[in-house]
Design a protein around this motif. Structure first.
Motif, PDB file in Angstrom:
ATOM      1  N   ASP A  64     -48.203  -7.779  14.364  1.00  0.00           N
ATOM      2  CA  ASP A  64     -47.612  -6.444  14.223  1.00  0.00           C
ATOM      3  C   ASP A  64     -48.618  -5.455  13.648  1.00  0.00           C
ATOM      4  OD1 ASP A  64     -45.197  -7.239  15.317  1.00  0.00           O
ATOM      5  OD2 ASP A  64     -44.154  -7.391  13.389  1.00  0.00           O
ATOM      6  N   LEU A  68     -50.362  -2.098  15.362  1.00  0.00           N
ATOM      7  CA  LEU A  68     -50.377  -0.770  14.740  1.00  0.00           C
ATOM      8  C   LEU A  68     -51.773  -0.160  14.802  1.00  0.00           C
ATOM      9  CD1 LEU A  68     -48.214  -1.008  11.483  1.00  0.00           C
ATOM     10  CD2 LEU A  68     -47.953   0.643  13.339  1.00  0.00           C
ATOM     11  N   TYR A 133     -35.780   1.419  21.878  1.00  0.00           N
ATOM     12  CA  TYR A 133     -36.906   0.886  22.642  1.00  0.00           C
ATOM     13  C   TYR A 133     -36.454  -0.430  23.246  1.00  0.00           C
ATOM     14  CZ  TYR A 133     -41.128  -2.119  22.853  1.00  0.00           C
ATOM     15  OH  TYR A 133     -42.102  -3.012  23.213  1.00  0.00           O
ATOM     16  N   HIS A 140     -43.144  -3.291  19.932  1.00  0.00           N
ATOM     17  CA  HIS A 140     -42.629  -2.099  19.264  1.00  0.00           C
ATOM     18  C   HIS A 140     -43.579  -1.556  18.199  1.00  0.00           C
ATOM     19  CE1 HIS A 140     -40.922  -5.786  17.577  1.00  0.00           C
ATOM     20  NE2 HIS A 140     -41.149  -5.211  16.402  1.00  0.00           N
ATOM     21  N   HIS A 141     -44.393  -2.409  17.598  1.00  0.00           N
ATOM     22  CA  HIS A 141     -45.352  -1.911  16.606  1.00  0.00           C
ATOM     23  C   HIS A 141     -46.473  -1.094  17.267  1.00  0.00           C
ATOM     24  CE1 HIS A 141     -43.313  -4.129  13.483  1.00  0.00           C
ATOM     25  NE2 HIS A 141     -44.087  -3.494  12.617  1.00  0.00           N
ATOM     26  N   LEU A 144     -44.769   2.162  17.432  1.00  0.00           N
ATOM     27  CA  LEU A 144     -44.749   2.743  16.086  1.00  0.00           C
ATOM     28  C   LEU A 144     -46.094   3.376  15.746  1.00  0.00           C
ATOM     29  CD1 LEU A 144     -43.394   3.207  13.317  1.00  0.00           C
ATOM     30  CD2 LEU A 144     -44.113   0.879  12.696  1.00  0.00           C
ATOM     31  N   ASN A 148     -46.814   7.264  14.831  1.00  0.00           N
ATOM     32  CA  ASN A 148     -47.511   7.691  13.611  1.00  0.00           C
ATOM     33  C   ASN A 148     -48.647   8.656  13.950  1.00  0.00           C
ATOM     34  OD1 ASN A 148     -45.933   6.143  11.857  1.00  0.00           O
ATOM     35  ND2 ASN A 148     -47.317   4.396  11.941  1.00  0.00           N
ATOM     36  N   ILE A 160     -40.548   6.774   9.541  1.00  0.00           N
ATOM     37  CA  ILE A 160     -40.099   6.097  10.758  1.00  0.00           C
ATOM     38  C   ILE A 160     -39.633   4.702  10.375  1.00  0.00           C
ATOM     39  CG2 ILE A 160     -40.710   5.314  13.080  1.00  0.00           C
ATOM     40  CD1 ILE A 160     -42.955   7.430  13.078  1.00  0.00           C
ATOM     41  N   GLU A 161     -38.368   4.441  10.632  1.00  0.00           N
ATOM     42  CA  GLU A 161     -37.805   3.120  10.346  1.00  0.00           C
ATOM     43  C   GLU A 161     -37.571   2.381  11.648  1.00  0.00           C
ATOM     44  OE1 GLU A 161     -34.303   3.396   7.869  1.00  0.00           O
ATOM     45  OE2 GLU A 161     -35.162   5.115   6.811  1.00  0.00           O
ATOM     46  N   LEU A 162     -37.804   1.080  11.595  1.00  0.00           N
ATOM     47  CA  LEU A 162     -37.562   0.192  12.730  1.00  0.00           C
ATOM     48  C   LEU A 162     -36.355  -0.673  12.412  1.00  0.00           C
ATOM     49  CD1 LEU A 162     -41.038  -1.400  13.468  1.00  0.00           C
ATOM     50  CD2 LEU A 162     -39.584  -0.350  15.151  1.00  0.00           C
ATOM     51  N   PHE A 174     -35.683   3.062  16.704  1.00  0.00           N
ATOM     52  CA  PHE A 174     -36.555   3.854  15.843  1.00  0.00           C
ATOM     53  C   PHE A 174     -35.730   4.989  15.271  1.00  0.00           C
ATOM     54  CE2 PHE A 174     -39.714   2.023  18.769  1.00  0.00           C
ATOM     55  CZ  PHE A 174     -40.724   1.669  17.911  1.00  0.00           C
ATOM     56  N   ILE A 176     -36.336   8.273  13.126  1.00  0.00           N
ATOM     57  CA  ILE A 176     -37.456   9.123  12.731  1.00  0.00           C
ATOM     58  C   ILE A 176     -36.925  10.363  12.007  1.00  0.00           C
ATOM     59  CG2 ILE A 176     -39.427  10.463  13.595  1.00  0.00           C
ATOM     60  CD1 ILE A 176     -39.257   8.612  16.152  1.00  0.00           C
TER      61      ILE A 176
END
Length: 179
Positions: A64, A68, A133, A140-141, A144, A148, A160-162, A174, A176
Motif C-alpha cells: 500500500d 502511494l 472505487y 486503491h492506494h 489515494l 493527494n 481523505i479517508e478510505l 473515498f 474527501i
C-alpha cells in the motif's frame, strides 16, 4: 495493464532503490515479458503484483505504501505528458469527481484496451466528495496517492479517508473533505 504503468514503476524503483533492485525484483519474479516493457504494450497485472510483492519484501515497505509513492511519481508523469488535461480544471474536487466521465474517457482514447477502475460519485459539494472505487486489482492506494497529488497540484489540502466496502479492497469508498 498498460506498459507505461510498468515502465514508470521500474523507473521509480531505479531512482529510489537503484538498478540493482530493479534487477533483483525482475529476477525473482516469473514474468511472461521477462521484465521487458514498452510504454504502449499491454501486460498481465500478475506481473505488476509480483514486482510490487518482491519490492515490498526487499525493502520492508508495505505494498500500500509503495503504491502511494508510485502514484505520486505517476502524477508527475501526467503533469508533464498531459498538461492540457490538468489545465481543464480549477479545483481538485472538480477534477477528482470527473475521473470516470472525463479523465478515463480521455485515457481510453489514448489506450483503448486499458482496464481502468470505476469511480462512482455518491455525494459532491464544493468542499466534500464521496466516491466509490471498484477494481478487481485493489490498487486503491494508487488512487489515494493520485488524489493527494491532485490537491497538492491545486495548492490545496484535504482529509481523505478510505473505507473498505469489500475486505479484499476491490471496493473502497473515498471520503474527501477539502480543508
Amino acid at each position: 495493464m498498460k506498459g507505461i504503468v510498468f515502465t514508470e514503476f521500474l523507473e521509480l524503483v531505479e531512482d529510489k532503490f537503484g538498478l540493482e533492485m530493479v534487477d533483483r525484483i525482475i529476477s525473482s519474479s516469473e514474468l511472461a515479458s521477462d521484465g521487458i516493457y514498452t510504454s504502449v504494450g499491454t501486460y498481465s497485472f500478475s506481473e505488476m503484483l509480483q514486482l510490487l510483492q518482491h519490492l515490498s519484501e526487499n525493502t520492508g515497505i508495505s505494498i500500500d505504501n509503495l503504491l502511494l509513492v508510485y502514484a505520486e511519481h505517476f502524477f508527475s508523469v501526467i503533469e508533464k505528458s498531459y498538461p492540457g488535461l490538468l489545465a481543464t480544471y480549477k479545483d481538485p474536487i472538480e477534477m477528482i469527481s470527473s475521473i470516470e466521465n472525463h479523465i478515463h474517457v480521455e485515457v481510453r482514447k489514448i489506450y483503448p484496451d486499458a482496464e481502468l477502475p470505476t469511480f462512482e460519485v455518491i455525494e459532491k459539494t464544493d468542499n466534500h466528495l464521496v466516491m466509490d472505487y471498484t477494481s478487481s486489482r485493489a490498487m486503491h492506494h494508487f488512487g489515494l496517492g493520485l488524489m493527494n497529488k491532485t490537491f497538492e497540484h491545486f495548492n490545496s489540502t484535504a482529509t481523505i479517508e478510505l473505507e473498505k466496502i469489500k475486505e479484499d479492497g476491490t471496493q473502497v469508498r473515498f471520503v474527501i473533505n477539502k480543508n
